[in-house]
Scaffold this active site. Structure first.
Site, short mmCIF file in Angstrom:
data_model
loop_
_atom_site.label_atom_id
_atom_site.label_comp_id
_atom_site.label_asym_id
_atom_site.label_seq_id
_atom_site.Cartn_x
_atom_site.Cartn_y
_atom_site.Cartn_z
N ASP A 198 65.81 -32.73 -51.41
CA ASP A 198 65.08 -33.27 -52.57
C ASP A 198 64.60 -32.14 -53.47
O ASP A 198 63.44 -32.08 -53.86
CB ASP A 198 63.92 -34.15 -52.09
CG ASP A 198 63.45 -35.10 -53.20
OD1 ASP A 198 64.15 -35.22 -54.23
OD2 ASP A 198 62.39 -35.72 -53.03
N LYS A 242 46.97 -32.06 -48.15
CA LYS A 242 47.66 -33.32 -48.39
C LYS A 242 47.17 -34.33 -47.36
O LYS A 242 47.27 -34.11 -46.16
CB LYS A 242 49.17 -33.13 -48.27
CG LYS A 242 49.96 -34.42 -48.57
CD LYS A 242 51.42 -34.29 -48.19
CE LYS A 242 52.26 -33.92 -49.38
NZ LYS A 242 53.71 -33.98 -49.07
N VAL A 249 47.18 -35.24 -52.74
CA VAL A 249 46.93 -33.82 -52.56
C VAL A 249 45.64 -33.42 -53.26
O VAL A 249 45.41 -33.78 -54.41
CB VAL A 249 48.11 -32.97 -53.11
CG1 VAL A 249 47.87 -31.50 -52.83
CG2 VAL A 249 49.42 -33.43 -52.50
N SER A 259 49.49 -36.90 -56.46
CA SER A 259 49.64 -38.05 -55.61
C SER A 259 51.11 -38.39 -55.60
O SER A 259 51.75 -38.40 -56.65
CB SER A 259 48.82 -39.19 -56.20
OG SER A 259 49.04 -40.35 -55.47
#
Ligand SMILES: *[C@@H]1O[C@H](CO)[C@@H](O)[C@H](O)[C@H]1NC(C)=O
Ligand SMILES: *[C@@H]1O[C@H](CO)[C@@H](O)[C@H](O)[C@H]1NC(C)=O
Ligand SMILES: *[C@@H]1O[C@H](CO)[C@@H](O)[C@H](O)[C@H]1NC(C)=O
Length: 973
Positions: A804, A707, A692, A686
């Site tokens: 990221d 997801k 997910v 999560s």
């Protein structure tokens, strides 16, 4: 009255003391547990049921005595708990079991823990605890004590000798002060499991240990233990497993070892043992794993090994064994892995190693086996690695040997083999390395080689292959090294080779190749070394080759003509262009480099200029046409299936439209109602963008991850992931199968990654306390992620910045192949002139490049920084941000200060995976990591550079290092 009152009070006191109301104890224990919780960090809410409204026995992970209602046990395994252990825990006197394995708990063991007098099981292994271990000898009832795999320092606990009830003792993988194993461990007569691997033990094995008659697992591996293996070991009759590898032991194997009839696993690799193996040990009928590589053993193997019936792993490489190999070896055993490389075995190659049809690793490099290679291996379809490099084997190989459906490496090099490569090689679809150099192989190169889409290295040099180079090789998109030198190849160099865009090294020297050098070779953007010398090539050198970032070029001894492009002159050296009568150089260049080339006359200049220009124009034009066609096609398809999925549509029409919109990017059969009926029990994660779930598909039995985006907020994410992931195809980037939308709901269907994310994997340990990820796995992950990122940065039509990169966004499949995931904040760089100027903040604390503190201009180099942080995690086994680094400090700071303080690089590396064997490779990767995390973005390498540097540090490039990996896996079992 006067006398009854005190009696009442006395009675009351008695009752309260001896029969305390259940209620009172329980609330007290609840408050102790809540205090315990308050000291912990619980990022994934495993402790959500630990609230005042519940009774202590309803708390998750807590067990109680059904009669008294008192808390007896606390169990959290791999729950990502951080924080520290509350000192007040032992006020619960009924506690018998405290198990907090595989979490991230830090801090010291509170000395108060020694007051848990009922404690029988204390297992804090695989955490990040530090400091000295306090005296726990008061825990007289303790049966299990496992503090392995933490960062404990200070004196090795000697008081353990007082815990005579212990059956299991693990102190492995800690950083105690170097010292001997305490003699007093010999008092632990009930001990069955002793695990002291990698705990800085020196000196000899105390004689007292041999008195532990109940011991079944004896693991002192990876220390600096000296001396010999005493024959007294044979008194430990219950031994099942002996692990003494990577020490400094010497002497011969005592024949008495053969008395250990229960012995299944025996590993004394990487020591200084010598002499012959006593024939008696051929009678160890229970052996499943036998390893003693890297010692100085001599003589023949005990013939009794041929009769073993349970043997699975056998590794004795790098010794001096000689004579013939026991003929029956493997005949009655379920062998999965055998490495007998680097010995002096002679005679025929053993025939029965794959008799049980389960052999995966067959490694027999560097011996003196002669005669034909047994045809029995043609049926050994389980092989992953088949390497018999450097023997005296001869004859032809049967078709079946070339058709290995699971194989990774086939290596027959440096022998005397003859015959052809069978077209059946097409069946070896997973092959990544085919090594046949220095033999007498002949015939045509089969076009089927082009079917080996995983092939990375094709080494066929110094044979007698003839005919042309098959244009089909252009389909080898993963190929990085192509060595066809010194054969008898004819015809021209196929321009299709230009499509091998990962090729770094191409050597076609010493053949009879003719015709022009195709300009298309300039498409091999990764090419680093090009050798076409000693052929019959004619015509000009394509000017486009100058654009390649070559570090080596050799075109000597051909019949090339015209001007040498000035870029290539700078790359080459005196020998690069020799022996081509028609080559010449520009007058201006001649003053800089003089390679014995004539100055071109006017006519040569023009001709050369013209012909290359025409060529370049043609190539450009055709590329343009193809690209345009491609664009049209893609756009059309995109329009056809997906126009309802674009971002604007979603937000406007999403709410009212109740029909499913599906866009699929890969072929996958599923029913829409499967996707939307997700079950909470299959929740696997999560995060910021959604939950997910794991989903086993009904139709084809496959598994996917789905997801479910948070309502509303998810649409930007959805369109980002869709736009980027939907178009990308790369081994190291998570595959997005489809997106589904209805009403306000959005679902993304991804490939399922069974090993979870990298952070979790780094924290997991396998039985025996070893980290699940050894250096070989970690390296594989590093390289895979680097390749994926390099692809995003350099090989996509529009470079993509992920923004990221972190260990939780790197997912691992069954084989630990990493895939970059979560493109929710990723950015294509060219949507506008100031495209990389981003308004929204992205990234994760600890991974964010320092320049992003003062600029929002995101470049590829900020991904490089984040990748460097991931490398540091892999190297150190630590998190990017830890309290230990100091206020506001991160791992980059910590590593740098360690390196600068002359504390020694070794202290930085994760002691749990560090060994002399991998040290150099880890140091190389440490250098790369520090480069990637350089403060100035401009000084950081590009991801493409990083991939190259990593390949140099590959512990698996050269034999026999990589074979250690299989060995290490064994240790983990
Ligand atoms: C541990 O045992 C030794 C003798 O074997 C004894 O002298 C010592 O007092 C014991 N320590 C504790 C804490 O009981
Ligand atoms: C050792 O184990 C035996 C059998 O399980 C048990 O009876 C004995 O009490 C144990 N010894 C100690 C010191 O706990
Ligand atoms: C190994 O032991 C020998 C003596 O047997 C010693 O000379 C040597 O220094 C030791 N090596 C290490 C690395 O401890």
């Amino acid at each position: 009255m006067a006398s009854t009152l005190p009696r009442c009070i006395l009675l009351w006191i008695f009752l309260v003391c001896c029969f305390p109301p259940k209620h009172a104890v329980v609330t007290d224990e609840k408050s102790i547990l809540l205090e315990f919780k308050a000291h912990l960090k619980d990022p994934t809410n495993h402790l959500s049921s630990w609230v005042d409204a519940n009774s202590a026995c309803e708390f998750s992970g807590v067990s109680c005595d059904p009669d008294t209602g008192r808390v007896t046990g606390i169990l959290f395994d791999n729950a990502l708990l951080g924080g520290e252990i509350s000192p007040s825990l032992c006020r619960m006197q009924g506690l018998t079991s405290l198990v907090l394995t595989s979490n991230s708990i830090s801090g010291n063991i509170p000395p108060e823990l020694s007051q848990c007098s009922s404690l029988k099981v204390l297992n804090l292994s695989m955490n990040r605890m530090v400091g000295r271990i306090p005296d726990l000898s008061g825990l007289r009832n303790l049966e299990v004590l496992d503090l392995s795999s933490n960062f404990f320092t200070g004196e090795f606990p000697t008081w353990i000798g007082n815990l005579t009830g212990l059956a299991y003792l693990g102190l492995a993988n800690n950083m105690f002060a170097e010292d001997r194993i305490p003699e007093s461990l010999g008092y632990l007569k009930n001990l069955t499991w002793l695990f002291l691997a990698n705990s800085k033990r020196v000196g000899e094995i105390p004689e007292s240990l041999y008195g532990l008659k109940e011991l079944s697992t004896f693991d002192l591996s990876r220390n600096k233990i000296t001396g010999m293996l005493s024959k007294s070991i044979s008194e430990m009759r219950k031994l099942i497993k002996i692990e003494l590898f990577e020490n400094n032991l010497t002497g011969k194997i005592p024949p008495e070892l053969a008395n250990l009839t229960l012995l299944q696993e025996f590993d004394i690799s990487a020591n200084h043992f010598y002499g012959e193996l006593p024939p008696e040990i051929g009678n160890l009928k229970s052996l499943t794993v036998f390893q003693l590589y890297d010692n100085d053993f001599t003589g023949e193997l005990p013939p009794g090994f041929g009769d073993l019936q349970h043997l699975q792993g056998f590794s004795i490489y790098r010794n001096n064994f000689s004579g013939e190999f026991p003929a029956n070896f493997g005949r009655f055993s379920p062998l999965t892995s055998i490495d007998i490389s680097e010995n002096k075995f002679t005679g025929p190659f053993p025939s029965y190693l794959c008799e049980s049809r389960g052999l995966k690793f067959l490694l027999a490099l560097g011996n003196e086996f002669s005669g034909e290679f047994p045809t029995s291996y043609a049926d050994c379809k389980t092989l992953l690695r088949l390497r018999v490099n450097q023997n005296r084997l001869s004859g032809q190989l049967p078709d079946g040997i070339w058709a290995m459906p699971n194989v990774d490496i086939i290596d027959f090099s440096n022998n005397d083999f003859a015959g052809e490569i069978s077209p059946a090689i097409a069946k070896s679809a997973t092959l990544s390395q085919l090594t046949l150099e220095n033999n007498r192989f002949s015939g045509l190169l089969p076009p089927e080689l082009g079917k080996l889409t995983q092939l990375e290295r094709l080494y066929l040099s110094n044979n007698s292959f003839s005919g042309g180079i098959p244009p089909e090789l252009g389909a080898l998109k993963q190929l990085s090294s192509l060595q066809l030198q010194r054969n008898m190849l004819h015809g021209s160099i196929p321009s299709e080779l230009g499509q091998c865009t990962r090729l770094a090294d191409m050597n076609l020297a010493g053949n009879f190749l003719s015709g022009n050098i195709p300009g298309a070779l300039a498409q091999m953007i990764s090419l680093n070394s090009l050798n076409l010398s000693n052929n019959r090539l004619t015509g000009p050198i394509p000017r486009s080759l100058g654009k390649l970032k070559l570090s080596l070029i050799d075109l000597s001894k051909n019949q090339l003509s015209g001007i040498v492009p000035s870029d290539l002159l700078q790359i080459g050296n005196e020998d690069s262009f020799l022996g081509n009568k028609g080559l010449c150089t520009d007058k201006n260049m001649k003053t800089y480099v003089n390679y014995g080339l004539e100055v071109c006359n006017g006519e040569q200049m023009q001709r050369a200029g013209l012909s290359t220009e025409i060529l370049v124009t043609c190539v450009l034009l055709s590329v343009l046409v193809v690209a345009l066609l491609g664009l049209l096609l893609v756009n059309y398809r995109h329009y056809r299936v997906s126009h309802s999925c674009s971002e604007d549509d979603l937000e406007e029409r999403g709410e009212k439209d109740l029909k499913w919109k599906i866009e699929s990017f890969h072929h996958l059969e599923f029913d829409v109602d499967e996707i939307c009926n997700l079950e909470e029990e299959n929740l696997i994660g999560s995060g910021g963008t959604g939950k997910v779930y794991r989903l086993d598909l009904r139709k084809n039995g496959g598994t996917v991850a789905v997801k479910q985006l948070w309502k509303g907020a998810g649409f930007r994410v959805l369109s980002a992931e869709m736009n980027i992931l939907g178009k990308i195809r790369h081994r190291n980037i998570l595959k997005l199968y489809a997106c589904l939308l209805r009403g306000g709901m959005g679902f993304l269907v991804f490939e399922y990654m069974s090993k979870g994310n990298l952070l979790q994997a780094l924290q997991r340990e396998v039985k025996g306390g070893q980290p699940e990820l050894d250096w070989y796995k970690r390296f594989k992950i590093a390289l895979g992620v680097a390749k994926g990122l390099a692809y995003l940065h350099h090989d996509c039509s529009t470079p993509i910045i992920h923004r990221d990169i972190k260990s939780t966004n790197i997912l691992l499949d069954e084989d630990y192949e990493p895939k970059i995931a979560d493109f929710g904040v990723a950015k294509a760089t060219d949507d506008s002139p100031e495209g990389s100027e981003c308004s929204c903040f992205a990234g994760t604390h600890g991974y964010i490049a320092p320049e992003l503190a003062y600029t929002r201009k995101v470049t590829e180099k900020s991904d490089v920084y984040s990748f460097g942080v991931v490398l540091l995690e892999l190297l150190t086994g630590r998190s990017p941000v830890e309290e230990q680094y100091g206020e506001g400090r991160d791992i980059v700071y910590w590593v740098l200060s360690c390196l600068n303080n002359q504390k020694g690089e070794i202290n930085v590396l994760d002691g749990r995976v560090l060994s002399p064997v991998v040290k150099d490779d880890m140091m190389k990767v440490l250098k790369i990591a520090t480069l990637c995390t350089t403060k100035l973005p401009s000084l950081r390498p590009t991801m493409r550079d990083v991939v190259k540097m990593l390949v140099d540090a590959d512990p698996c490039t050269f034999r026999p290092r990589h074979e250690y990996s299989e060995k290490t896996e064994k240790v983990l079992l």
